[in-house]
Design a protein around this motif. Structure first.
Motif, PDB file in Angstrom:
ATOM      1  N   THR A  30       0.848  -1.194   0.000  1.00 59.15           N
ATOM      2  CA  THR A  30       0.000   0.000   0.000  1.00 59.15           C
ATOM      3  C   THR A  30       0.885   1.245   0.000  1.00 59.15           C
ATOM      4  N   ILE A  31       0.658   2.105  -0.971  1.00 59.41           N
ATOM      5  CA  ILE A  31       1.407   3.360  -1.085  1.00 59.41           C
ATOM      6  C   ILE A  31       0.474   4.489  -0.662  1.00 59.41           C
ATOM      7  N   LYS A  32       0.886   5.223   0.346  1.00 57.09           N
ATOM      8  CA  LYS A  32       0.039   6.268   0.926  1.00 57.09           C
ATOM      9  C   LYS A  32       0.677   7.644   0.732  1.00 57.09           C
ATOM     10  N   TRP A  33      -0.100   8.579   0.177  1.00 55.60           N
ATOM     11  CA  TRP A  33       0.332   9.960   0.014  1.00 55.60           C
ATOM     12  C   TRP A  33      -0.371  10.822   1.055  1.00 55.60           C
ATOM     13  N   ASP A  34       0.397  11.502   1.885  1.00 60.70           N
ATOM     14  CA  ASP A  34      -0.153  12.418   2.890  1.00 60.70           C
ATOM     15  C   ASP A  34       0.328  13.833   2.594  1.00 60.70           C
ATOM     16  N   ILE A  35      -0.597  14.719   2.227  1.00 67.97           N
ATOM     17  CA  ILE A  35      -0.238  16.125   2.035  1.00 67.97           C
ATOM     18  C   ILE A  35      -0.113  16.766   3.413  1.00 67.97           C
ATOM     19  N   MET A  36       1.094  17.243   3.722  1.00 73.19           N
ATOM     20  CA  MET A  36       1.367  17.781   5.051  1.00 73.19           C
ATOM     21  C   MET A  36       1.254  19.303   5.105  1.00 73.19           C
ATOM     22  N   SER A  37       1.489  19.977   3.973  1.00 72.25           N
ATOM     23  CA  SER A  37       1.389  21.447   3.957  1.00 72.25           C
ATOM     24  C   SER A  37       1.211  21.919   2.521  1.00 72.25           C
ATOM     25  N   TRP A  38       0.613  23.113   2.384  1.00 75.63           N
ATOM     26  CA  TRP A  38       0.456  23.737   1.071  1.00 75.63           C
ATOM     27  C   TRP A  38       1.611  24.692   0.813  1.00 75.63           C
ATOM     28  N   THR A  39       1.982  24.861  -0.442  1.00 76.13           N
ATOM     29  CA  THR A  39       3.025  25.804  -0.855  1.00 76.13           C
ATOM     30  C   THR A  39       2.391  26.789  -1.843  1.00 76.13           C
ATOM     31  N   PRO A  40       3.103  27.831  -2.235  1.00 75.13           N
ATOM     32  CA  PRO A  40       2.490  28.815  -3.148  1.00 75.13           C
ATOM     33  C   PRO A  40       1.929  28.216  -4.437  1.00 75.13           C
ATOM     34  N   ASP A  41       2.513  27.114  -4.921  1.00 77.10           N
ATOM     35  CA  ASP A  41       2.008  26.526  -6.171  1.00 77.10           C
ATOM     36  C   ASP A  41       1.729  25.025  -6.065  1.00 77.10           C
ATOM     37  N   GLY A  42       1.641  24.502  -4.854  1.00 76.42           N
ATOM     38  CA  GLY A  42       1.418  23.065  -4.723  1.00 76.42           C
ATOM     39  C   GLY A  42       1.393  22.605  -3.282  1.00 76.42           C
ATOM     40  N   TYR A  43       2.150  21.544  -3.019  1.00 72.50           N
ATOM     41  CA  TYR A  43       2.086  20.959  -1.687  1.00 72.50           C
ATOM     42  C   TYR A  43       3.362  20.185  -1.376  1.00 72.50           C
ATOM     43  N   VAL A  44       3.549  19.893  -0.093  1.00 73.93           N
ATOM     44  CA  VAL A  44       4.601  18.991   0.371  1.00 73.93           C
ATOM     45  C   VAL A  44       3.913  17.736   0.909  1.00 73.93           C
ATOM     46  N   ALA A  45       4.313  16.581   0.420  1.00 74.57           N
ATOM     47  CA  ALA A  45       3.679  15.323   0.817  1.00 74.57           C
ATOM     48  C   ALA A  45       4.706  14.322   1.315  1.00 74.57           C
ATOM     49  N   VAL A  46       4.253  13.451   2.207  1.00 75.12           N
ATOM     50  CA  VAL A  46       5.037  12.300   2.645  1.00 75.12           C
ATOM     51  C   VAL A  46       4.450  11.068   1.962  1.00 75.12           C
ATOM     52  N   VAL A  47       5.282  10.332   1.247  1.00 73.70           N
ATOM     53  CA  VAL A  47       4.851   9.120   0.547  1.00 73.70           C
ATOM     54  C   VAL A  47       5.414   7.926   1.303  1.00 73.70           C
ATOM     55  N   THR A  48       4.527   7.050   1.753  1.00 72.12           N
ATOM     56  CA  THR A  48       4.920   5.893   2.562  1.00 72.12           C
ATOM     57  C   THR A  48       4.515   4.615   1.859  1.00 72.12           C
ATOM     58  N   MET A  49       5.456   3.694   1.740  1.00 72.27           N
ATOM     59  CA  MET A  49       5.220   2.393   1.126  1.00 72.27           C
ATOM     60  C   MET A  49       5.234   1.336   2.221  1.00 72.27           C
ATOM     61  N   ASN A  50       4.079   0.695   2.455  1.00 71.85           N
ATOM     62  CA  ASN A  50       3.962  -0.357   3.468  1.00 71.85           C
ATOM     63  C   ASN A  50       3.817  -1.710   2.781  1.00 71.85           C
ATOM     64  N   ASN A  51       4.731  -2.616   3.090  1.00 73.06           N
ATOM     65  CA  ASN A  51       4.673  -3.968   2.524  1.00 73.06           C
ATOM     66  C   ASN A  51       3.904  -4.866   3.490  1.00 73.06           C
ATOM     67  N   PHE A  52       2.644  -5.136   3.177  1.00 71.74           N
ATOM     68  CA  PHE A  52       1.803  -5.977   4.018  1.00 71.74           C
ATOM     69  C   PHE A  52       1.823  -7.438   3.573  1.00 71.74           C
ATOM     70  N   GLN A  53       2.750  -7.812   2.709  1.00 74.66           N
ATOM     71  CA  GLN A  53       2.889  -9.204   2.297  1.00 74.66           C
ATOM     72  C   GLN A  53       3.631  -9.979   3.386  1.00 74.66           C
ATOM     73  N   MET A  54       3.148 -11.166   3.686  1.00 74.16           N
ATOM     74  CA  MET A  54       3.700 -11.927   4.791  1.00 74.16           C
ATOM     75  C   MET A  54       5.095 -12.451   4.517  1.00 74.16           C
ATOM     76  N   TYR A  55       5.405 -12.841   3.284  1.00 72.26           N
ATOM     77  CA  TYR A  55       6.704 -13.463   3.022  1.00 72.26           C
ATOM     78  C   TYR A  55       7.348 -13.020   1.716  1.00 72.26           C
ATOM     79  N   ARG A  56       6.789 -12.042   1.055  1.00 73.68           N
ATOM     80  CA  ARG A  56       7.405 -11.536  -0.184  1.00 73.68           C
ATOM     81  C   ARG A  56       7.989 -10.161   0.097  1.00 73.68           C
ATOM     82  N   HIS A  57       9.297 -10.040  -0.025  1.00 69.03           N
ATOM     83  CA  HIS A  57       9.948  -8.761   0.245  1.00 69.03           C
ATOM     84  C   HIS A  57      10.542  -8.209  -1.048  1.00 69.03           C
ATOM     85  N   ILE A  58      11.065  -7.012  -0.976  1.00 64.62           N
ATOM     86  CA  ILE A  58      11.713  -6.384  -2.131  1.00 64.62           C
ATOM     87  C   ILE A  58      13.216  -6.433  -1.897  1.00 64.62           C
ATOM     88  N   ILE A  59      13.911  -7.149  -2.768  1.00 69.64           N
ATOM     89  CA  ILE A  59      15.343  -7.351  -2.603  1.00 69.64           C
ATOM     90  C   ILE A  59      16.111  -6.326  -3.439  1.00 69.64           C
TER      91      ILE A  59
END
Length: 432
Positions: A30-59
């Protein structure tokens, strides 16, 4: 028209089934985008990638995340990650954006970058652990400042066409969906703050999409039969048969032969199965109330080290695992009341790295299991696993009619020769 509609639904059902894993039915990234603040022409966001798979990882070499902007957005700056290409930023004078591509691709930073470029849960070279193996390392995150994007919930448009490579193909990402804003604790953990806007993207893995052939195979043997059941011939396809090397080839002494290629092409040892990974399941010993299995994993790829490897097996007696030697073990319960699946993985700093092909390219362990009096038997291949996965991909098993069979003279409660020796020694000790 009726055939067209039927074909469409068949394709949809097949695609869904290909991405569905019965041993990890809720697994996804699950990839989650959280807009934390607005800027004069856009925003600042934190993008978080959560791997909820039990046994498949990214190598290694890690994940890469891509998308298509809905408008003419640009990335002014990033912390904890970087875009692979800047794109055409010629219309900007003075302050030039980090990336102007309409379809940016973003990758994680490597460990050891300067502190001012780091972000929480970043800078691991894109390596992300599975949720079942290590939840604390199953997260990756970065911060992005987006321009020309709109400055309110009504004017911001969600990105489209998300793609996730990790590090090869196989993931399919759904559309971005607005969800309730994420709540965060302030750094002093005394009060809560809320994201201004949040959207999620869910990505699921399909082995069918990742490759047309399996990437591993399984072989069997037992103490009660001299027959060894090998991996099926060309279990992983024989397309690499012309480029494989013998284990005693002088080519292997060349400098740089073990260096991975950009396209991840393997250099395999010549075998009849032509798989990068072979898992061997050996029924080793039989006691009155217990039985013992030896598991060995061998790497036949001279260009690949497997970090944070996982091995998953499905067998009805895994609900009575008594002891696991030299591997870590965690039972997996994909469905309530069914405990027949377990995950094996290496002990940290000991055997969590499966080396490339060669004398050190194997890891092994033994498992002691308590017998279930109602179901235990050695007949008809019962002692061998129903499914085996390595690093989240299902391995090819031999045909059931080739499994080592129980001799006609034997019976289910037979003792192994070593067990009889132990009993004789104990008896002699008592007499003396």
């Amino acid at each position: 028209m009726r055939f067209v509609i039927s074909g469409f639904f068949f394709i949809m059902m097949f695609s869904y089934a290909a991405a569905y894993d019965p041993l990890d039915p809720n697994g996804n990234i699950t990839i989650k985008w959280d807009i934390m603040s607005w800027t004069p022409d856009g925003y600042v966001a934190v993008v978080t990638m959560n791997n909820f798979q039990m046994y498949r990882h990214i190598i290694s070499p890690g994940w890469s995340l891509g998308w298509t902007w809905a408008k003419k957005e640009v990335i002014w700056s990033m912390v904890g990650a970087q875009a692979t290409e800047q794109g055409d930023c010629s219309k900007f004078k003075g302050n030039v954006p980090h990336c102007c591509k309409r379809t940016p691709t973003v990758v994680d930073l490597l460990p050891g970058v300067p502190y001012n470029q780091q972000f929480s849960n970043c800078c691991k070279g894109g390596v992300v652990s599975s949720w079942g193996q290590d939840p604390t390392s199953s997260v990756s995150a970065f911060q992005v400042s987006v321009g020309l994007a709109g400055t309110s919930n009504k004017t911001v448009k969600l990105p489209k066409n998300f793609t996730l490579l990790g590090p090869g193909p196989g993931y399919t990402c759904g559309p971005a969906k607005v969800v309730p804003s994420t709540t965060f604790l302030t750094p002093d953990r005394r009060r809560k703050t809320q994201a201004l806007m949040t959207w999620n993207v869910t990505c699921t893995y399909s082995q069918f999409l990742a490759r047309k052939n399996p990437s591993c195979c399984v072989s069997f043997s037992s103490f009660y039969n001299e027959t060894i059941t090998p991996c099926p011939t060309c279990a992983c396809g024989c397309q690499n048969k012309k480029n494989c090397v013998q284990s005693d080839s002088k080519l292997l002494s060349m400098v740089g032969i073990n260096t991975p290629r950009k396209d991840n092409s393997p250099l395999l040892q010549c075998t009849r199965h032509m798989c990068p990974i072979r898992v061997h399941w050996h029924v080793k010993l039989n006691y009155k109330d217990y039985w013992r299995v030896k598991i060995a994993v061998t790497n036949f790829n001279y260009r690949m080290n497997y970090t944070l490897w996982t091995l998953v097996a499905q067998h009805p007696n895994l609900n009575n695992v008594t002891q696991v030697f030299s591997f870590d073990y965690k039972p997996l319960v994909p469905y309530e009341s069914i405990n027949d699946t377990g995950m094996f993985y290496g002990m940290k700093f000991y055997n969590d790295l499966l080396m490339e092909a060669g004398p050190f390219g194997n890891v092994q362990s033994e498992v002691l299991l308590q017998k279930d009096k109602n179901t235990f038997t050695f007949k008809q291949g019962w002692a061998f696993p129903r499914k085996v996965y390595f690093n989240g991909d299902e391995c090819m098993l031999p045909p059931p009619d080739t499994y080592p069979y129980l001799p006609n003279s034997a019976h289910d409660n037979l003792f192994s020769f070593s067990t009889w020796i132990s009993l004789v020694l104990l008896l002699l000790t008592a007499i003396w």
